[in-house]
Design a protein around this motif. Structure first.
Motif, PDB file in Angstrom:
ATOM      1  N   CYS A   1      20.191  28.189  25.778  1.00 56.14           N
ATOM      2  CA  CYS A   1      20.185  28.599  24.397  1.00 56.14           C
ATOM      3  C   CYS A   1      21.102  27.383  23.723  1.00 56.14           C
ATOM      4  N   ALA A   2      21.997  27.105  24.635  1.00 57.97           N
ATOM      5  CA  ALA A   2      23.025  25.418  23.908  1.00 57.97           C
ATOM      6  C   ALA A   2      22.128  24.669  23.956  1.00 57.97           C
ATOM      7  N   MET A   3      21.074  24.245  25.024  1.00 61.92           N
ATOM      8  CA  MET A   3      20.395  23.346  24.615  1.00 61.92           C
ATOM      9  C   MET A   3      19.790  23.368  23.619  1.00 61.92           C
ATOM     10  N   SER A   4      18.849  24.427  23.258  1.00 62.86           N
ATOM     11  CA  SER A   4      18.061  24.183  22.263  1.00 62.86           C
ATOM     12  C   SER A   4      19.130  24.074  21.352  1.00 62.86           C
TER      13      SER A   4
ATOM     14  N   ASP B   1      21.336  21.871  21.067  1.00 59.62           N
ATOM     15  CA  ASP B   1      21.351  20.739  20.266  1.00 59.62           C
ATOM     16  C   ASP B   1      20.357  20.385  20.162  1.00 59.62           C
ATOM     17  N   ARG B   2      18.980  20.522  20.518  1.00 62.48           N
ATOM     18  CA  ARG B   2      17.796  19.942  20.819  1.00 62.48           C
ATOM     19  C   ARG B   2      17.507  20.309  18.793  1.00 62.48           C
TER      20      ARG B   2
ATOM     21  N   THR C   1      27.832  14.954  13.830  1.00 61.24           N
ATOM     22  CA  THR C   1      29.537  15.826  12.606  1.00 61.24           C
ATOM     23  C   THR C   1      29.452  17.047  14.357  1.00 61.24           C
ATOM     24  N   VAL C   2      28.159  18.131  13.938  1.00 57.92           N
ATOM     25  CA  VAL C   2      28.520  19.058  14.640  1.00 57.92           C
ATOM     26  C   VAL C   2      28.365  19.243  16.089  1.00 57.92           C
ATOM     27  N   MET C   3      27.615  18.344  16.691  1.00 52.01           N
ATOM     28  CA  MET C   3      27.075  18.373  17.759  1.00 52.01           C
ATOM     29  C   MET C   3      28.648  17.350  18.978  1.00 52.01           C
ATOM     30  N   ASN C   4      29.652  17.627  18.490  1.00 52.45           N
ATOM     31  CA  ASN C   4      31.191  16.679  18.951  1.00 52.45           C
ATOM     32  C   ASN C   4      31.230  17.294  20.567  1.00 52.45           C
TER      33      ASN C   4
ATOM     34  N   CYS D   1      12.326  16.916  23.277  1.00 49.50           N
ATOM     35  CA  CYS D   1      12.747  18.239  24.406  1.00 49.50           C
ATOM     36  C   CYS D   1      11.463  18.283  24.693  1.00 49.50           C
ATOM     37  N   SER D   2      11.225  17.653  24.826  1.00 44.83           N
ATOM     38  CA  SER D   2       9.868  17.757  25.608  1.00 44.83           C
ATOM     39  C   SER D   2       9.996  18.716  26.918  1.00 44.83           C
TER      40      SER D   2
END
Length: 314
Positions: free
Chosen positions: A115-118, A120-121, A133-136, A240-241
């Motif tokens: 879920c965290a990886m999605s 990020d994508r 800015t968000v994904m620091n 993201c594939s």
């Protein structure tokens, strides 16, 4: 206390004991699978740690996922392989509980990490201007920590309640590793509440990550389809594939296993089908990321060149 109530001190994991002639072929097959899975995941973890090109949010989560998969396979396979090789199918009661707890907690943690990886994508494709800015690093650490804490806290509740049950036998479990419902069958207590609670816990703590992952990819696919150029769509989808394939393999294998009918005559089929989520994700994930990501292949090439350089030139 459990020690005063429990008559079971050891559990016999029947595994695939009725397939006597296949014990050695099964041992060799699962040994190869375990070696490939553990090597692939540790290699990905090493690349993520030591190659600075992979010090990005996506690969930070991938490193966590690879470490998780290595722990997951090592929790189940060594004991299983020993039983196939030696015929010793016994495991202590507390070791059985520990194996179930680790297995379940790691599965729940993987739900959260995916879920965290999605997430990020989603920001990388749908909100690229806000991505850095968000994904620091602080956000990544918080998301990873929350995934691990959530995964292990969820099943701690069930573990504590399991310890309150009275286990008086039989001590044979028709499985190759310690799983929740086979464990409940060994209890002499009323386990109807435990069964209901397990579904509730699974729904509350694993369904939301799945739905959030699904929602993220709905937005991602929608955003990709809005890109006017074919080249732009391909480039966006390539970012993201690999993760989408990993998500499909993980949830697909779980859905296939738990949608199968639980008929008594299909117990062997159930045991083999459970191999899908025990074996498939840890085995294929390293290949998916290494074969489909240029960054990982480049990092692997750099590591090999360094090793060759230091080997040839003292």
């Amino acid at each position: 206390m459990l020690s005063n109530e429990t008559k079971i001190t050891t559990i016999i994991l029947l595994g695939f004991g009725d397939l006597h002639e296949l014990q050695i072929p099964l041992f060799l097959s699962f040994l190869v699978i375990y070696i490939i899975a553990i090597t692939g995941n540790i290699l990905i973890l090493v690349l993520v740690i030591f190659d600075h090109h992979l010090h990005t949010p996506m690969y930070f989560f991938l490193g966590n996922l690879s470490f998780l998969e290595a722990c997951y396979t090592s929790n189940i396979f060594p004991r299983f392989l020993l039983a196939l090789l030696t015929g010793n199918k016994m495991i202590s009661f507390y070791s059985c509980l520990a194996q179930w707890y680790l297995c379940s907690s790691l599965v729940a943690t993987e739900c959260c990490l995916l879920c965290a990886m999605s997430y990020d994508r989603y920001f990388a494709i749908c909100k690229p201007l806000h991505y850095s800015t968000v994904m620091n690093i602080q956000t990544c650490i918080q998301l990873a920590a929350a995934s691990w804490i959530n995964g292990f806290a969820v099943f701690l509740i069930l573990l504590i309640l399991l310890l309150q049950l009275h286990f008086c036998g039989p001590n044979e479990m028709d499985h190759y590793f310690c799983d929740y419902f086979p464990l409940l069958k060994l209890s002499c207590s009323d386990v109807s509440l435990m069964k209901m609670l397990s579904y509730f816990v699974a729904a509350i703590f694993t369904l939301p990550p799945f739905l959030l992952t699904l929602a993220s990819y709905v937005y991602i696919v929608t955003a990709i389809l809005k890109i006017p150029s074919t080249t732009g769509r391909k480039k966006a989808f390539s970012t993201c594939s690999s993760h989408l394939i990993v998500v499909s393999v993980f949830y697909g294998s779980l859905i296939i296993v738990y949608m199968l009918p639980k008929a008594e005559g299909k117990r062997e089929m159930g045991k083999f089908s459970s191999l899908m989520y025990i074996v498939l994700p840890p085995l294929v994930n390293p290949f998916i990321y290494s074969l489909r990501n240029k960054e990982v292949k480049e990092a692997l090439r750099n590591i090999i060149e360094r090793i060759v350089h230091y080997t040839v030139i003292p």
